[in-house]
Design a protein around this motif. Structure first.
Motif, PDB file in Angstrom:
ATOM      1  N   LEU A   1       3.275  -0.923   4.178  1.00 46.53           N
ATOM      2  CA  LEU A   1       2.661   0.396   3.988  1.00 46.53           C
ATOM      3  C   LEU A   1       3.796   1.410   3.869  1.00 46.53           C
ATOM      4  N   ALA A   2       3.923   1.999   2.675  1.00 44.83           N
ATOM      5  CA  ALA A   2       5.025   2.937   2.431  1.00 44.83           C
ATOM      6  C   ALA A   2       4.482   4.358   2.401  1.00 44.83           C
ATOM      7  N   GLU A   3       5.131   5.238   3.143  1.00 42.38           N
ATOM      8  CA  GLU A   3       4.658   6.624   3.245  1.00 42.38           C
ATOM      9  C   GLU A   3       5.826   7.582   2.965  1.00 42.38           C
ATOM     10  N   ALA A   4       5.547   8.568   2.114  1.00 43.78           N
ATOM     11  CA  ALA A   4       6.603   9.506   1.710  1.00 43.78           C
ATOM     12  C   ALA A   4       7.095  10.353   2.885  1.00 43.78           C
ATOM     13  N   SER A   5       6.191  10.700   3.780  1.00 42.90           N
ATOM     14  CA  SER A   5       6.581  11.584   4.884  1.00 42.90           C
ATOM     15  C   SER A   5       7.056  10.752   6.079  1.00 42.90           C
ATOM     16  N   ASN A   6       7.287  11.452   7.199  1.00 42.02           N
ATOM     17  CA  ASN A   6       7.797  10.722   8.363  1.00 42.02           C
ATOM     18  C   ASN A   6       6.699  10.355   9.357  1.00 42.02           C
TER      19      ASN A   6
ATOM     20  N   ALA B   1      -2.512   4.837  -2.718  1.00 36.07           N
ATOM     21  CA  ALA B   1      -3.382   5.727  -1.925  1.00 36.07           C
ATOM     22  C   ALA B   1      -2.645   7.045  -1.735  1.00 36.07           C
ATOM     23  N   THR B   2      -2.260   7.629  -2.858  1.00 42.61           N
ATOM     24  CA  THR B   2      -1.345   8.771  -2.824  1.00 42.61           C
ATOM     25  C   THR B   2      -2.066  10.114  -2.726  1.00 42.61           C
ATOM     26  N   GLY B   3      -3.366  10.091  -2.536  1.00 41.98           N
ATOM     27  CA  GLY B   3      -4.080  11.319  -2.192  1.00 41.98           C
ATOM     28  C   GLY B   3      -4.353  12.232  -3.372  1.00 41.98           C
TER      29      GLY B   3
ATOM     30  N   VAL C   1       0.871  -1.179   0.000  1.00 44.49           N
ATOM     31  CA  VAL C   1       0.000   0.000   0.000  1.00 44.49           C
ATOM     32  C   VAL C   1       0.906   1.227   0.000  1.00 44.49           C
ATOM     33  N   VAL C   2       0.692   2.115  -0.946  1.00 44.59           N
ATOM     34  CA  VAL C   2       1.536   3.309  -1.058  1.00 44.59           C
ATOM     35  C   VAL C   2       0.718   4.525  -0.625  1.00 44.59           C
ATOM     36  N   GLY C   3       1.153   5.172   0.431  1.00 40.53           N
ATOM     37  CA  GLY C   3       0.442   6.358   0.931  1.00 40.53           C
ATOM     38  C   GLY C   3      -0.342   6.021   2.181  1.00 40.53           C
ATOM     39  N   ALA C   4      -0.076   6.771   3.267  1.00 42.78           N
ATOM     40  CA  ALA C   4      -0.706   6.465   4.562  1.00 42.78           C
ATOM     41  C   ALA C   4      -1.632   7.581   5.016  1.00 42.78           C
ATOM     42  N   GLY C   5      -2.512   8.005   4.124  1.00 39.23           N
ATOM     43  CA  GLY C   5      -3.620   8.869   4.524  1.00 39.23           C
ATOM     44  C   GLY C   5      -4.749   7.981   5.018  1.00 39.23           C
ATOM     45  N   PRO C   6      -5.952   8.534   5.179  1.00 41.12           N
ATOM     46  CA  PRO C   6      -7.059   7.708   5.680  1.00 41.12           C
ATOM     47  C   PRO C   6      -7.347   6.490   4.813  1.00 41.12           C
TER      48      PRO C   6
ATOM     49  N   ASP D   1      -8.585   9.297  -2.259  1.00 42.73           N
ATOM     50  CA  ASP D   1      -8.538  10.545  -3.018  1.00 42.73           C
ATOM     51  C   ASP D   1      -7.743  10.402  -4.306  1.00 42.73           C
ATOM     52  N   CYS D   2      -6.851   9.439  -4.326  1.00 45.10           N
ATOM     53  CA  CYS D   2      -6.060   9.213  -5.535  1.00 45.10           C
ATOM     54  C   CYS D   2      -6.940   8.647  -6.656  1.00 45.10           C
ATOM     55  N   LYS D   3      -8.056   8.043  -6.290  1.00 40.86           N
ATOM     56  CA  LYS D   3      -8.995   7.539  -7.293  1.00 40.86           C
ATOM     57  C   LYS D   3      -9.953   8.666  -7.680  1.00 40.86           C
TER      58      LYS D   3
ATOM     59  N   ASN E   1     -15.289   9.124   2.548  1.00 40.99           N
ATOM     60  CA  ASN E   1     -15.178   8.382   1.289  1.00 40.99           C
ATOM     61  C   ASN E   1     -13.831   7.682   1.176  1.00 40.99           C
ATOM     62  N   ALA E   2     -12.782   8.356   1.626  1.00 37.52           N
ATOM     63  CA  ALA E   2     -11.443   7.767   1.528  1.00 37.52           C
ATOM     64  C   ALA E   2     -11.351   6.521   2.408  1.00 37.52           C
ATOM     65  N   VAL E   3     -11.886   6.631   3.638  1.00 43.48           N
ATOM     66  CA  VAL E   3     -11.859   5.480   4.559  1.00 43.48           C
ATOM     67  C   VAL E   3     -12.669   4.325   3.969  1.00 43.48           C
TER      68      VAL E   3
ATOM     69  N   GLY F   1      -0.990   9.363   8.423  1.00 38.56           N
ATOM     70  CA  GLY F   1      -2.146  10.270   8.556  1.00 38.56           C
ATOM     71  C   GLY F   1      -2.514  11.041   7.305  1.00 38.56           C
ATOM     72  N   GLY F   2      -1.519  11.385   6.466  1.00 44.51           N
ATOM     73  CA  GLY F   2      -1.832  12.126   5.236  1.00 44.51           C
ATOM     74  C   GLY F   2      -2.622  13.388   5.519  1.00 44.51           C
ATOM     75  N   ARG F   3      -3.738  13.544   4.844  1.00 44.70           N
ATOM     76  CA  ARG F   3      -4.524  14.778   4.958  1.00 44.70           C
ATOM     77  C   ARG F   3      -5.057  14.993   6.373  1.00 44.70           C
ATOM     78  N   ILE F   4      -5.173  13.892   7.138  1.00 46.70           N
ATOM     79  CA  ILE F   4      -5.673  14.030   8.509  1.00 46.70           C
ATOM     80  C   ILE F   4      -4.728  14.906   9.327  1.00 46.70           C
TER      81      ILE F   4
ATOM     82  N   HIS G   1       9.331   7.812  -0.395  1.00 47.95           N
ATOM     83  CA  HIS G   1       8.601   8.312  -1.553  1.00 47.95           C
ATOM     84  C   HIS G   1       8.870   7.367  -2.713  1.00 47.95           C
ATOM     85  N   LEU G   2       7.921   6.506  -2.991  1.00 40.86           N
ATOM     86  CA  LEU G   2       8.169   5.446  -3.969  1.00 40.86           C
ATOM     87  C   LEU G   2       7.970   5.952  -5.390  1.00 40.86           C
ATOM     88  N   THR G   3       8.818   5.452  -6.284  1.00 37.42           N
ATOM     89  CA  THR G   3       8.650   5.725  -7.712  1.00 37.42           C
ATOM     90  C   THR G   3       8.116   4.459  -8.372  1.00 37.42           C
TER      91      THR G   3
HETATM   92  P1  ADP Z   1      -6.400   9.726   1.112  1.00 39.05           P
HETATM   93  O1  ADP Z   1      -7.369  10.696   1.678  1.00 39.05           O
HETATM   94  O2  ADP Z   1      -6.847   9.157  -0.184  1.00 39.05           O
HETATM   95  O3  ADP Z   1      -6.000   8.686   2.077  1.00 39.05           O
HETATM   96  P2  ADP Z   1      -4.121  11.531   1.605  1.00 39.05           P
HETATM   97  O4  ADP Z   1      -3.801  12.700   0.755  1.00 39.05           O
HETATM   98  O5  ADP Z   1      -4.619  11.750   2.964  1.00 39.05           O
HETATM   99  O6  ADP Z   1      -5.064  10.573   0.736  1.00 39.05           O
HETATM  100  O7  ADP Z   1      -2.842  10.657   1.800  1.00 39.05           O
HETATM  101  C1  ADP Z   1      -1.964  10.393   0.789  1.00 39.05           C
HETATM  102  C2  ADP Z   1      -0.628  10.013   1.422  1.00 39.05           C
HETATM  103  O8  ADP Z   1       0.161   9.432   0.429  1.00 39.05           O
HETATM  104  C3  ADP Z   1       0.161  11.206   1.960  1.00 39.05           C
HETATM  105  O9  ADP Z   1       0.538  10.959   3.296  1.00 39.05           O
HETATM  106  C4  ADP Z   1       1.407  11.263   1.068  1.00 39.05           C
HETATM  107  O10 ADP Z   1       2.554  11.658   1.771  1.00 39.05           O
HETATM  108  C5  ADP Z   1       1.524   9.843   0.589  1.00 39.05           C
HETATM  109  N1  ADP Z   1       2.175   9.684  -0.730  1.00 39.05           N
HETATM  110  C6  ADP Z   1       1.885  10.333  -1.866  1.00 39.05           C
HETATM  111  N2  ADP Z   1       2.667   9.904  -2.874  1.00 39.05           N
HETATM  112  C7  ADP Z   1       3.464   8.929  -2.366  1.00 39.05           C
HETATM  113  C8  ADP Z   1       4.478   8.072  -2.902  1.00 39.05           C
HETATM  114  N3  ADP Z   1       4.815   8.132  -4.185  1.00 39.05           N
HETATM  115  N4  ADP Z   1       5.064   7.182  -2.081  1.00 39.05           N
HETATM  116  C9  ADP Z   1       4.705   7.087  -0.791  1.00 39.05           C
HETATM  117  N5  ADP Z   1       3.765   7.863  -0.227  1.00 39.05           N
HETATM  118  C10 ADP Z   1       3.138   8.771  -0.998  1.00 39.05           C
END
Ligand code: ADP
Ligand code: SF4
Length: 684
Positions: free
Chosen positions: A414-419, A478-480, A391-396, A650-652, A659-661, A422-425, A461-463
């Motif tokens: 679960l890979a998340e670009a930031s540290n 799930a990159t938002g 799973v790429v992206g750790a938002g909701p 949100d990426c969809k 809706n995201a959850v 929560g993402g948008r939360i 931050h995965l490519t």
């Molecule tokens: P959603 O509401 O769909 O869950 P969010 O915008 O809250 O979306 O979360 C998206 C998360 O995905 C953010 O925390 C962001 O840092 C992370 N993200 C976006 N692109 C990448 C990527 N390429 N690799 C890893 N994490 C990513």
């Protein structure tokens, strides 16, 4: 494990002729299912009983065609043909040892009887609510006698349907009985109007009628809004409302007390704290020997315990906390505090009712899906393969997906670009008034961090190359989403002339700590909470704000979360200059020209910056790159062995957090499922 400290919350309590097994009381709440979707409703209420709510109530129940609340979908008990539908619920609730309550209601002039076409009824001649272009008729003595009879009949039918607690409901400014009590509505000069003794007469008669009709086997509850929070002419808890409780103290078997109207009773966390009703309702316990139930968006076990131990309440009433976590009582009993899915007070659940659609919840994606999708809030089918999942992206969306896959037993990365998770939360909960929203991430994070089969990767931050090289067969993105910066919106489909010259900001800039200065023109075409919250944030940061919206109201969609009036009031109080029914016509570096949507008349607003709160676009570059590899059938793609590539949340398609959850949860349930032949869910 039994946690003795909380035992007082689990002691039985006598309510008239029935006994509730514990102190957890799901008060009546609407759900957009009502009389149209009885099986969905029964399954939803059953889950509450299974989760430990000692009493589980219906929503408001129309007792007669003169109380037809169309287009809202509430319960209906007009004649005997409605009994069987309600019995689905009572049987289900009794199956788990809980009591079932029914909230009998007559809506008086708050409804126009749009389906039944009956003449609306009121204590005095009055126009109906909701700007309906017709009036309710002042009830004469014959009407009053009939109303009492309808209520009595409805009580008898309730008993026949198996209910244990039958309500007499006067609350939320929506009921005939409250209208009789209120001098704002009751201008009668007979013995049902004038003095408080006269205005309370009908309530007293109906309470007594109900006790006589069903009191041998059913408890009779009185649901009473003890304060209307109105400056003039409203019932106040330290005035007439107190006298009402004193006058009727021992007649009902239970008092369920709250605030009126509904928007005061179910305030969002943006405007009120847990337990905000207490100063208004606390007097009731001193006036009566009967059990008292009160609400307060309670999710803290210690707060609940203290309310019961100090004798302020006998039972903890909850609508929203029971929606967000139907298993809240059981989790407290078992000492599983970390597992409690706390309500965030966003009122997405209310928006379902307001839009005549089934209830949804931000925190609990299974809410409303119990029957039609067969989803349970605490159980999820175990995995059907040993495949690894990325799973790429750790938002909701990503957190819910990873958690639900983890609960199914899959090995998840679960890979998340930031540290952080929560993402948008994380971003949105830092905005004024939204701190409780952090609970969406907190609940999931505590589970994910404990799960042995979920690996969390931060600063990752995965490519597309990374993902292809991992050779993990199922990949979910799930990159938002990001806020649009191009000026395109529903109201400005061809963008805005001069947009490239503007000193432009979006909410994403605020999240990144990049604040504008001076006077800011904020153009809101999102129309939910974000525009208003960003305006508050800008004021906090010392900016002056012009708030421009195409709509008649600020943040119009928040009408459905019942906070629009509070948002508009707050912006006015903060000194925001509000321009409604105006579109953004053109911009330069130092001004925004707006135009009236009716006349086209333009107004130039000097500003240092333009803040666009318009729409969001999915962050789908990663998905599109991988999808292109799939379509090409490239060597790298074939070597990667990826079999599933899906975007979620949100990426969809950008939307609400709810809706995201939901999107993440749905995807977890679909893992290794054969595609449904027909519809994915049942219909009634
Ligand atoms: P959603 O509401 O769909 O869950 P969010 O915008 O809250 O979306 O979360 C998206 C998360 O995905 C953010 O925390 C962001 O840092 C992370 N993200 C976006 N692109 C990448 C990527 N390429 N690799 C890893 N994490 C990513
Ligand atoms: Fe609470 Fe929001 Fe769920 Fe309603 S939708 S129960 S307010 S979390």
């Amino acid at each position: 494990m039994n946690n003795n400290r909380y035992d007082p919350l689990f002691s039985p309590i006598q309510i008239g002729p029935v006994t509730a097994p514990n102190r957890f009381y799901q008060v009546p709440h609407c759900n957009g299912m009502g009389h149209l979707r009885p099986q969905s409703l029964a399954a939803m209420r059953a889950v509450k009983a299974e989760g430990g709510w000692g009493v589980v109530c219906t929503e408001m129940m129309e007792i007669h065609p003169t109380s037809d609340v169309t287009p809202y979908i509430e319960g209906r008990l007009w004649d005997d043909s409605d009994i069987a539908k309600l019995q689905l619920m009572t049987d289900a609730v009794h199956g788990f040892g809980s009591l079932a309550g029914i909230e009998l209601a007559h809506s008086g002039s708050s409804t126009g009887n749009l389906y039944s076409r009956e003449t609306p009824l009121a204590p005095s001649h009055t126009a109906c609510y909701d700007n309906l272009p017709f009036s309710a008729r002042a009830m004469d003595k014959k009407d009053i006698a009939q109303f009492r009879d309808w209520h009595r009949q409805a009580a008898l039918r309730s008993k026949q349907a198996g209910f244990d607690i039958v309500y007499v409901y006067l609350g939320h400014d929506l009921t005939l009985l409250q209208h009789f009590l209120s001098p704002r509505h009751n201008r009668r000069t007979d013995n049902y109007g004038g003095s408080l003794k006269n205005r309370v007469r009908l309530l007293q008669e109906v309470l007594q009628d109900t006790k006589e009709a069903v009191g041998d086997r059913c408890a009779v509850a009185c649901r009473f809004a003890v304060d209307e929070l109105l400056a003039n002419g409203g019932l106040r808890c330290n005035d007439e409302a107190k006298e009402v409780v004193q006058m009727l103290a021992e007649i009902p078997d239970l008092w369920d007390v709250n605030l009126s109207d509904w928007s005061n009773d179910s305030q969002t966390s943006r405007f009120s704290e847990e337990g905000y009703q207490e100063p208004f309702t606390q007097f009731v316990k001193q006036q009566t020997g009967k059990p008292v139930v009160g609400v307060g968006r309670y999710t803290s076990p210690d707060r609940m315990l203290s309310l019961v131990k100090t004798g302020m309440l006998d039972m903890i009433g909850a609508a929203r906390p029971s929606i967000a976590d139907p298993f809240l009582p059981n989790k407290i009993r078992e000492g599983r505090f970390d597992d409690i899915r706390e309500c965030i007070g966003c009122n997405i659940c209310v928006s379902g009712d307001q839009n005549s659609s089934p209830i949804r919840c931000t925190q609990n994606p299974t809410m409303g899906e119990e029957w039609r999708s067969g989803w349970h809030p605490e159980k999820i089918p175990t995995r059907q393969s040993n495949d690894n999942i990325l799973v790429v992206g750790a938002g909701p969306a990503g957190m819910e997906l990873a958690m639900s896959l983890g609960k199914r037993g899959y090995q998840v990365s679960l890979a998340e670009a930031s540290n952080c998770l929560g993402g948008r939360i994380n971003q949105e909960s830092a905005l004024p008034g939204l701190s409780a929203w952090k609970r969406v991430a907190d609940y999931r994070e505590q589970w994910l961090r404990r799960a042995p089969n979920v690996a969390l990767y931060f600063d990752s931050h995965l490519t597309a190359q990374d993902i292809l090289s991992f050779a993990i067969p199922h990949v979910y993105l799930a990159t938002g989403a990001s806020w649009r910066r191009d000026g395109i919106s529903r109201a400005t489909p061809f963008s805005v002339p001069g947009i490239d010259c503007a000193n432009l900001f979006t909410p994403d800039d605020i999240f990144a700590g990049n604040m504008p200065r001076g006077r800011v023109t904020l153009f809101d075409e999102d129309n939910f909470y974000m525009g208003g919250v960003i305006a508050e944030k800008l004021i906090e940061a010392g900016c002056e704000v012009n708030f421009v919206t195409n709509n008649a109201l600020v943040s119009p969609w928040t009408v459905y979360t019942m906070e629009q009036h509070r948002i508009q009031a707050r912006l006015i109080e903060l000194g925001v200059a509000i321009y409604t029914q105006n579109n953004l016509a053109s911009v330069t570096a130092d001004q925004s020209v707006i135009s009236c949507i009716y006349t086209g008349k333009t107004t130039a607003l000097a500003n240092n910056a333009l803040m666009l709160v318009t729409e969001k676009l999915p962050n789908e570059a990663l998905y599109l790159t991988l999808e292109a590899e799939r379509l090409k059938g490239s060597e790298q793609w074939l070597e990667s062995g990826i079999r599933t590539l899906e975007n979620v949340g949100d990426c969809k398609a950008p939307g609400t957090i709810a809706n995201a959850v939901y999107s993440g949860h749905l995807q977890a349930r679909l893992q290794d499922q054969k595609p449904a032949k027909g519809l994915r869910f049942k219909r009634e």
